[in-house]
Design a protein around this motif. Structure first.
Motif, PDB file in Angstrom:
ATOM      1  N   GLY A 172    -111.330 -13.718   1.342  1.00 46.42           N
ATOM      2  CA  GLY A 172    -109.859 -12.206   0.852  1.00 46.42           C
ATOM      3  C   GLY A 172    -109.135 -13.089  -0.450  1.00 46.42           C
ATOM      4  O   GLY A 172    -108.877 -12.135  -1.612  1.00 46.42           O
ATOM      5  N   ALA A 173    -108.610 -14.504  -0.626  1.00 45.28           N
ATOM      6  CA  ALA A 173    -108.273 -15.018  -1.685  1.00 45.28           C
ATOM      7  C   ALA A 173    -109.095 -14.891  -2.829  1.00 45.28           C
ATOM      8  O   ALA A 173    -109.496 -15.072  -3.439  1.00 45.28           O
ATOM      9  CB  ALA A 173    -107.512 -16.545  -0.895  1.00 45.28           C
ATOM     10  N   GLN A 174    -110.228 -15.785  -2.480  1.00 48.52           N
ATOM     11  CA  GLN A 174    -111.322 -15.461  -3.321  1.00 48.52           C
ATOM     12  C   GLN A 174    -111.644 -14.712  -3.939  1.00 48.52           C
ATOM     13  O   GLN A 174    -112.017 -14.405  -5.173  1.00 48.52           O
ATOM     14  CB  GLN A 174    -112.346 -16.744  -2.465  1.00 48.52           C
ATOM     15  N   LYS A 175    -112.110 -13.178  -3.034  1.00 50.67           N
ATOM     16  CA  LYS A 175    -112.830 -11.850  -3.796  1.00 50.67           C
ATOM     17  C   LYS A 175    -111.457 -11.648  -4.221  1.00 50.67           C
ATOM     18  O   LYS A 175    -111.499 -10.651  -5.412  1.00 50.67           O
ATOM     19  CB  LYS A 175    -112.817 -11.356  -3.110  1.00 50.67           C
ATOM     20  N   GLU A 176    -109.756 -11.777  -4.419  1.00 51.04           N
ATOM     21  CA  GLU A 176    -109.077 -11.748  -4.965  1.00 51.04           C
ATOM     22  C   GLU A 176    -108.755 -10.024  -3.680  1.00 51.04           C
ATOM     23  O   GLU A 176    -108.388  -8.962  -5.062  1.00 51.04           O
ATOM     24  CB  GLU A 176    -108.603 -11.322  -6.532  1.00 51.04           C
ATOM     25  N   SER A 177    -109.229  -9.538  -3.107  1.00 53.42           N
ATOM     26  CA  SER A 177    -109.569  -8.579  -2.372  1.00 53.42           C
ATOM     27  C   SER A 177    -107.757  -7.939  -1.601  1.00 53.42           C
ATOM     28  O   SER A 177    -107.250  -8.585  -0.643  1.00 53.42           O
ATOM     29  CB  SER A 177    -110.139  -8.491  -0.834  1.00 53.42           C
ATOM     30  N   LYS A 178    -107.195  -7.147  -1.831  1.00 53.53           N
ATOM     31  CA  LYS A 178    -106.183  -6.752  -1.225  1.00 53.53           C
ATOM     32  C   LYS A 178    -106.299  -6.160  -0.394  1.00 53.53           C
ATOM     33  O   LYS A 178    -105.024  -6.819   1.092  1.00 53.53           O
ATOM     34  CB  LYS A 178    -105.660  -5.540  -2.139  1.00 53.53           C
ATOM     35  N   MET A 227    -105.451  -7.267   5.830  1.00 47.39           N
ATOM     36  CA  MET A 227    -106.004  -7.443   7.156  1.00 47.39           C
ATOM     37  C   MET A 227    -105.877  -9.049   8.028  1.00 47.39           C
ATOM     38  O   MET A 227    -105.394  -8.885   8.764  1.00 47.39           O
ATOM     39  CB  MET A 227    -107.003  -7.470   7.570  1.00 47.39           C
ATOM     40  N   PHE A 228    -105.652 -10.104   7.282  1.00 49.10           N
ATOM     41  CA  PHE A 228    -105.357 -11.190   7.247  1.00 49.10           C
ATOM     42  C   PHE A 228    -103.849 -11.341   7.880  1.00 49.10           C
ATOM     43  O   PHE A 228    -104.130 -12.478   8.955  1.00 49.10           O
ATOM     44  CB  PHE A 228    -105.333 -12.537   5.970  1.00 49.10           C
ATOM     45  N   PHE A 229    -103.118 -10.630   6.734  1.00 54.51           N
ATOM     46  CA  PHE A 229    -101.279 -10.500   7.527  1.00 54.51           C
ATOM     47  C   PHE A 229    -101.389 -10.270   8.623  1.00 54.51           C
ATOM     48  O   PHE A 229    -100.667 -10.411   9.663  1.00 54.51           O
ATOM     49  CB  PHE A 229    -101.056  -9.805   6.292  1.00 54.51           C
ATOM     50  N   SER A 245     -99.985 -14.966   2.089  1.00 54.89           N
ATOM     51  CA  SER A 245    -101.324 -13.651   1.747  1.00 54.89           C
ATOM     52  C   SER A 245    -100.224 -12.311   1.186  1.00 54.89           C
ATOM     53  O   SER A 245    -100.526 -11.530  -0.104  1.00 54.89           O
ATOM     54  CB  SER A 245    -102.230 -13.327   3.326  1.00 54.89           C
ATOM     55  N   MET A 246     -99.032 -12.640   1.438  1.00 52.75           N
ATOM     56  CA  MET A 246     -98.155 -11.119   1.284  1.00 52.75           C
ATOM     57  C   MET A 246     -97.926 -12.021  -0.647  1.00 52.75           C
ATOM     58  O   MET A 246     -97.920 -10.609  -1.654  1.00 52.75           O
ATOM     59  CB  MET A 246     -96.901 -11.188   1.750  1.00 52.75           C
ATOM     60  N   LEU A 253    -100.122 -13.587  -2.666  1.00 46.71           N
ATOM     61  CA  LEU A 253    -101.197 -13.252  -3.247  1.00 46.71           C
ATOM     62  C   LEU A 253    -101.380 -11.913  -3.343  1.00 46.71           C
ATOM     63  O   LEU A 253    -101.602 -11.353  -4.411  1.00 46.71           O
ATOM     64  CB  LEU A 253    -102.131 -13.557  -2.693  1.00 46.71           C
ATOM     65  N   TYR A 254    -101.507 -11.154  -2.335  1.00 47.18           N
ATOM     66  CA  TYR A 254    -101.236  -9.362  -2.293  1.00 47.18           C
ATOM     67  C   TYR A 254    -100.304  -8.909  -3.385  1.00 47.18           C
ATOM     68  O   TYR A 254    -100.803  -8.014  -4.025  1.00 47.18           O
ATOM     69  CB  TYR A 254    -100.912  -8.757  -1.105  1.00 47.18           C
ATOM     70  N   CYS A 255     -99.429  -8.949  -3.527  1.00 41.50           N
ATOM     71  CA  CYS A 255     -98.532  -8.890  -4.505  1.00 41.50           C
ATOM     72  C   CYS A 255     -98.949  -8.338  -5.786  1.00 41.50           C
ATOM     73  O   CYS A 255     -98.108  -7.954  -6.834  1.00 41.50           O
ATOM     74  CB  CYS A 255     -96.923  -8.679  -4.240  1.00 41.50           C
ATOM     75  N   ARG A 256     -99.085 -10.165  -6.059  1.00 37.94           N
ATOM     76  CA  ARG A 256     -99.171 -10.700  -7.590  1.00 37.94           C
ATOM     77  C   ARG A 256    -100.860 -10.013  -7.929  1.00 37.94           C
ATOM     78  O   ARG A 256    -101.124  -9.444  -9.264  1.00 37.94           O
ATOM     79  CB  ARG A 256     -99.594 -11.862  -7.564  1.00 37.94           C
ATOM     80  N   LEU A 257    -101.256  -9.475  -7.176  1.00 39.05           N
ATOM     81  CA  LEU A 257    -102.309  -8.419  -7.671  1.00 39.05           C
ATOM     82  C   LEU A 257    -102.457  -7.110  -8.159  1.00 39.05           C
ATOM     83  O   LEU A 257    -103.247  -6.666  -9.138  1.00 39.05           O
ATOM     84  CB  LEU A 257    -103.120  -8.431  -6.396  1.00 39.05           C
ATOM     85  N   ASP A 258    -101.251  -7.221  -8.356  1.00 42.64           N
ATOM     86  CA  ASP A 258    -100.372  -5.666  -8.620  1.00 42.64           C
ATOM     87  C   ASP A 258    -100.694  -5.660 -10.657  1.00 42.64           C
ATOM     88  O   ASP A 258    -101.260  -4.886 -11.298  1.00 42.64           O
ATOM     89  CB  ASP A 258     -99.735  -5.118  -8.377  1.00 42.64           C
ATOM     90  N   GLU A 259     -99.852  -6.920 -10.904  1.00 47.78           N
ATOM     91  CA  GLU A 259     -99.621  -7.390 -12.084  1.00 47.78           C
ATOM     92  C   GLU A 259    -100.592  -7.794 -12.554  1.00 47.78           C
ATOM     93  O   GLU A 259    -101.078  -8.422 -14.030  1.00 47.78           O
ATOM     94  CB  GLU A 259     -99.301  -8.914 -11.852  1.00 47.78           C
ATOM     95  N   LYS A 260    -102.143  -7.893 -11.903  1.00 46.94           N
ATOM     96  CA  LYS A 260    -103.464  -8.894 -12.495  1.00 46.94           C
ATOM     97  C   LYS A 260    -103.847  -6.949 -13.509  1.00 46.94           C
ATOM     98  O   LYS A 260    -104.099  -6.492 -12.698  1.00 46.94           O
ATOM     99  CB  LYS A 260    -104.010  -9.190 -11.625  1.00 46.94           C
TER     100      LYS A 260
END
Length: 237
Positions: free
Chosen positions: A77-83, A88-90, A227-228, A230-237
């Motif tokens: 999930g982190a490698q693919k930057e998959s929300k 699911m991990f969280f 994990s949360m 990374l999840y939130c920061r993905l919205d900023e990318k």
């Protein structure tokens, strides 16, 4: 972005370690199920552990499978930057964390209930398999000898059992290794059950157990927080 990348790499490495640990435990669990004899020969000195009361093979398989799932979800999930995978991990870690807290509370508050449940599960197995199943018998012989205990509760767990019907006596561990171990000698010896002995051992080492539990809880909370993040920061990318 530098902080995001660093945390992402740490998340990948951390969960890769979890994934490999899960694979190792899963392999050991399968080994125990396939060749439990050689496992006991190698790790017999660890037989005083609470793990000997349950089926270590299935325990390792279950824990290994859970760690594999957690490690895969976090690492991939982190490698693919998959929300989706990060969520699911969280969720999986959160469920495990809640279950651990609930189990700890139940263990502290309902020790008697735990003993009742174990008695209902383990005692029938003792009556049926002790003396007839070689691996099961060896595990319990090592446990009762090392922990200096008899059965789960006491010698009466072997009443009407395969072993008693076959030999006309109780295991010699129930009589301080004296034979023949009849009901009179077993009652006089008053050897306690393995549940009480193991519970006492856990209470004696409560500080260590509490420290380990706190460390695991801290890692789980940190993993959920990362994990949360990374999840939130993905919205900023």
């Amino acid at each position: 972005m530098g902080c995001f990348t660093f945390i992402k790499v740490m998340m990948i490495l951390f969960n890769l370690a979890i994934f490999l640990s899960g694979g190792t435990l899963l392999g050991v669990g399968i080994w125990v199920r396939v060749d439990g004899e050689s496992f006991l020969n190698i790790f017999g000195t660890l037989s005083s552990s609470v793990l000997q009361v349950v089926n270590v093979g299935y325990l390792f398989i279950v824990i290994g499978a859970i760690l594999l799932v957690i490690g895969f979800l976090g690492c991939y999930g982190a490698q693919k930057e998959s929300k989706c995978l990060l969520m699911m991990f969280f969720s999986v870690v959160l469920i495990i964390f809640i279950a651990e807290v609930a189990a700890a509370v139940l263990a502290l508050v309902f020790t008697g209930l735990a003993e009742t449940l174990l008695t209902g599960l383990v005692t029938p197995l003792l009556k049926e398999k002790y003396g007839s199943d070689q691996e099961f018998t060896k595990i319990w012989n090592i446990t009762m000898t090392e922990v200096h205990c008899c059965g789960l509760n006491n010698y009466t767990d072997f009443n009407n059992s395969y072993f008693y019907e076959t030999h006309g006596s109780y295991p010699m561990q129930c009589c301080d290794m004296k034979e023949p171990c009849n009901s009179t000698l077993a009652a006089q010896s008053a050897v306690e059950g393995c549940f009480k002995q193991i519970l006492e051992e856990i209470r004696t080492n409560a500080g260590v157990a509490g420290g380990v539990a706190a460390g695991i809880a801290a890692l789980e909370i940190a993993a959920m927080a990362v994990s949360m993040y990374l999840y939130c920061r993905l919205d900023e990318k």
